[in-house]
Design a protein around this motif. Structure first.
Motif, PDB file in Angstrom:
ATOM      1  N   ASP A   1      33.789  38.620  48.514  1.00 54.25           N
ATOM      2  CA  ASP A   1      34.094  39.333  47.276  1.00 54.25           C
ATOM      3  C   ASP A   1      34.577  38.300  46.261  1.00 54.25           C
ATOM      4  O   ASP A   1      35.658  37.742  46.391  1.00 54.25           O
ATOM      5  CB  ASP A   1      35.161  40.393  47.544  1.00 54.25           C
ATOM      6  CG  ASP A   1      35.572  41.169  46.302  1.00 54.25           C
ATOM      7  OD1 ASP A   1      34.916  41.016  45.254  1.00 54.25           O
ATOM      8  OD2 ASP A   1      36.555  41.935  46.389  1.00 54.25           O
TER       9      ASP A   1
ATOM     10  N   CYS B   1      30.277  41.147  43.608  1.00 53.70           N
ATOM     11  CA  CYS B   1      31.047  40.665  42.468  1.00 53.70           C
ATOM     12  C   CYS B   1      30.953  41.655  41.322  1.00 53.70           C
ATOM     13  O   CYS B   1      29.865  42.144  40.999  1.00 53.70           O
ATOM     14  CB  CYS B   1      30.523  39.296  42.008  1.00 53.70           C
ATOM     15  SG  CYS B   1      31.442  38.588  40.619  1.00 53.70           S
TER      16      CYS B   1
ATOM     17  N   ALA C   1      37.970  37.381  50.237  1.00 52.35           N
ATOM     18  CA  ALA C   1      38.114  37.739  48.828  1.00 52.35           C
ATOM     19  C   ALA C   1      38.691  36.554  48.072  1.00 52.35           C
ATOM     20  O   ALA C   1      39.724  36.007  48.450  1.00 52.35           O
ATOM     21  CB  ALA C   1      39.025  38.957  48.686  1.00 52.35           C
TER      22      ALA C   1
ATOM     23  N   ALA D   1      46.612  41.746  45.022  1.00 54.44           N
ATOM     24  CA  ALA D   1      45.634  41.745  46.111  1.00 54.44           C
ATOM     25  C   ALA D   1      46.309  41.470  47.450  1.00 54.44           C
ATOM     26  O   ALA D   1      46.011  42.137  48.459  1.00 54.44           O
ATOM     27  CB  ALA D   1      44.543  40.718  45.840  1.00 54.44           C
TER      28      ALA D   1
ATOM     29  N   SER E   1      37.047  45.002  47.945  1.00 52.83           N
ATOM     30  CA  SER E   1      37.163  44.548  49.338  1.00 52.83           C
ATOM     31  C   SER E   1      37.670  45.666  50.238  1.00 52.83           C
ATOM     32  O   SER E   1      37.189  45.858  51.364  1.00 52.83           O
ATOM     33  CB  SER E   1      38.111  43.350  49.430  1.00 52.83           C
ATOM     34  OG  SER E   1      37.523  42.181  48.917  1.00 52.83           O
TER      35      SER E   1
ATOM     36  N   THR F   1      38.147  39.126  43.235  1.00 48.86           N
ATOM     37  CA  THR F   1      38.546  40.406  43.824  1.00 48.86           C
ATOM     38  C   THR F   1      39.539  41.196  42.980  1.00 48.86           C
ATOM     39  O   THR F   1      39.648  42.412  43.132  1.00 48.86           O
ATOM     40  CB  THR F   1      39.116  40.181  45.243  1.00 48.86           C
ATOM     41  OG1 THR F   1      39.173  41.429  45.938  1.00 48.86           O
ATOM     42  CG2 THR F   1      40.496  39.539  45.195  1.00 48.86           C
TER      43      THR F   1
ATOM     44  N   GLU G   1      40.086  34.953  44.407  1.00 48.75           N
ATOM     45  CA  GLU G   1      40.659  35.338  43.107  1.00 48.75           C
ATOM     46  C   GLU G   1      41.382  34.136  42.502  1.00 48.75           C
ATOM     47  O   GLU G   1      42.181  33.485  43.164  1.00 48.75           O
ATOM     48  CB  GLU G   1      41.625  36.509  43.268  1.00 48.75           C
ATOM     49  CG  GLU G   1      42.341  36.930  41.991  1.00 48.75           C
ATOM     50  CD  GLU G   1      41.389  37.248  40.850  1.00 48.75           C
ATOM     51  OE1 GLU G   1      41.589  36.695  39.755  1.00 48.75           O
ATOM     52  OE2 GLU G   1      40.448  38.040  41.067  1.00 48.75           O
TER      53      GLU G   1
ATOM     54  N   LEU H   1      40.710  41.024  56.588  1.00 52.17           N
ATOM     55  CA  LEU H   1      40.702  40.610  55.188  1.00 52.17           C
ATOM     56  C   LEU H   1      41.353  39.242  55.022  1.00 52.17           C
ATOM     57  O   LEU H   1      42.458  39.013  55.513  1.00 52.17           O
ATOM     58  CB  LEU H   1      41.450  41.631  54.330  1.00 52.17           C
ATOM     59  CG  LEU H   1      40.840  43.031  54.257  1.00 52.17           C
ATOM     60  CD1 LEU H   1      41.886  44.038  53.800  1.00 52.17           C
ATOM     61  CD2 LEU H   1      39.644  43.045  53.305  1.00 52.17           C
TER      62      LEU H   1
ATOM     63  N   SER I   1      34.502  49.210  39.252  1.00 50.66           N
ATOM     64  CA  SER I   1      34.897  48.843  40.611  1.00 50.66           C
ATOM     65  C   SER I   1      34.638  49.983  41.583  1.00 50.66           C
ATOM     66  O   SER I   1      34.227  49.751  42.731  1.00 50.66           O
ATOM     67  CB  SER I   1      36.370  48.423  40.652  1.00 50.66           C
ATOM     68  OG  SER I   1      37.216  49.437  40.145  1.00 50.66           O
TER      69      SER I   1
ATOM     70  N   LEU J   1      42.328  36.439  51.981  1.00 51.44           N
ATOM     71  CA  LEU J   1      42.455  36.251  50.539  1.00 51.44           C
ATOM     72  C   LEU J   1      42.575  34.763  50.227  1.00 51.44           C
ATOM     73  O   LEU J   1      43.381  34.059  50.829  1.00 51.44           O
ATOM     74  CB  LEU J   1      43.691  36.996  50.033  1.00 51.44           C
ATOM     75  CG  LEU J   1      43.945  36.999  48.524  1.00 51.44           C
ATOM     76  CD1 LEU J   1      42.793  37.638  47.770  1.00 51.44           C
ATOM     77  CD2 LEU J   1      45.255  37.727  48.214  1.00 51.44           C
TER      78      LEU J   1
ATOM     79  N   GLY K   1      41.789  43.684  44.648  1.00 51.92           N
ATOM     80  CA  GLY K   1      41.270  43.813  46.005  1.00 51.92           C
ATOM     81  C   GLY K   1      40.601  45.139  46.286  1.00 51.92           C
ATOM     82  O   GLY K   1      40.212  45.419  47.426  1.00 51.92           O
TER      83      GLY K   1
END
Length: 244
Positions: A42, A117, A65, A76, A51, A45, A67, A89, A27, A91, A48
């Protein structure tokens, strides 16, 4: 509270008490080397961290992002909310497959200029009993073909797709990307030591037109085990006290 529950970066902190996969070398490398953009997706994520690294690197970017894991999404969400870039951001708690289907139904494919990714890559036969770690680590949860096809659909013309993968799946993953129409723009061969074989690859694919391939080879450590100048310089904007 255990120290490994949190990972301190210079401009943000990662709470990783719930996520199956913690902050690691892959990462870090992907967050620092991935191609940037202004509209970033992303995939998977986790905590996170990628991101957040991209939010720091790309001050004009908005980042979505995605997930799937119920535990990782908790971390995250907390990490995004505690950061200086929370307004940039977004999510999404969903599998990439469901997220892709939703965007297709909305007619909003091709809206990103950057997809990143850190994909699951272990074979199904090696799956572990923990469901969260299985989803995070094993390609059965997100097959390479599905990821490559979905990333291509999500990108606009000349968009870029960045991943970090181990050498044992380099050929298979690259083949899937080429079949979708991606061109390999950059390949970073990352060694742990000068005498070791390349262990990790950061790949940057481009959608659309072909481009001359740029090849980079770097070592994370010197022969004596100390951190290389390249790695220290790469991580200097992120890591606290990364001097050895």
């Amino acid at each position: 509270m255990r120290r490994k529950d949190f990972f301190e970066f210079k401009q943000f902190t990662i709470d990783q008490r719930n996520a199956a996969m913690k902050v690691g070398t892959d990462s870090d490398l992907l967050g620092a080397l991935a191609a940037g953009g202004t509209h970033i997706l992303d995939i998977g994520t986790g905590t996170g961290v990628i991101s957040l690294m991209l939010a720091q690197r790309c001050p004009d970017a908005t980042i979505t992002a995605v997930e799937i894991d119920d535990h990782a999404i908790i971390d995250a969400a907390a990490n995004f909310a505690a950061s200086a870039w929370t307004d940039r951001l977004t999510l999404v708690h969903a599998s990439f497959q469901d997220f892709l289907a939703t965007r297709q139904a909305e007619g909003t494919l091709g809206a990103f200029d950057c997809v990143v990714c850190n994909p699951p890559y272990f074979d199904k036969s090696l799956e572990c009993p923990d469901d969260s770690r299985t989803r995070a680590r094993h390609s059965s949860s997100l097959p390479f073909s599905t990821l490559a096809k979905g990333a291509y659909a999500m990108l606009g013309d000349e968009g870029v797709f960045s991943v970090c993968i181990p050498g044992e799946v380099l050929s298979d993953f690259s083949a899937e990307c080429f079949l979708q129409g991606f061109w390999l723009q950059d390949i970073y061969r990352i060694k742990t030591l000068p005498t070791k074989e390349t262990k990790r690859f950061v790949l940057v694919f481009k959608k659309g037109a072909s481009t001359p391939r740029r090849e980079h080879t770097h070592c994370m450590r010197n022969a004596d085990g100390s951190r290389s100048d390249w790695y220290l310089q790469l991580m200097e904007p992120f890591h606290i006290g990364s001097t050895k």
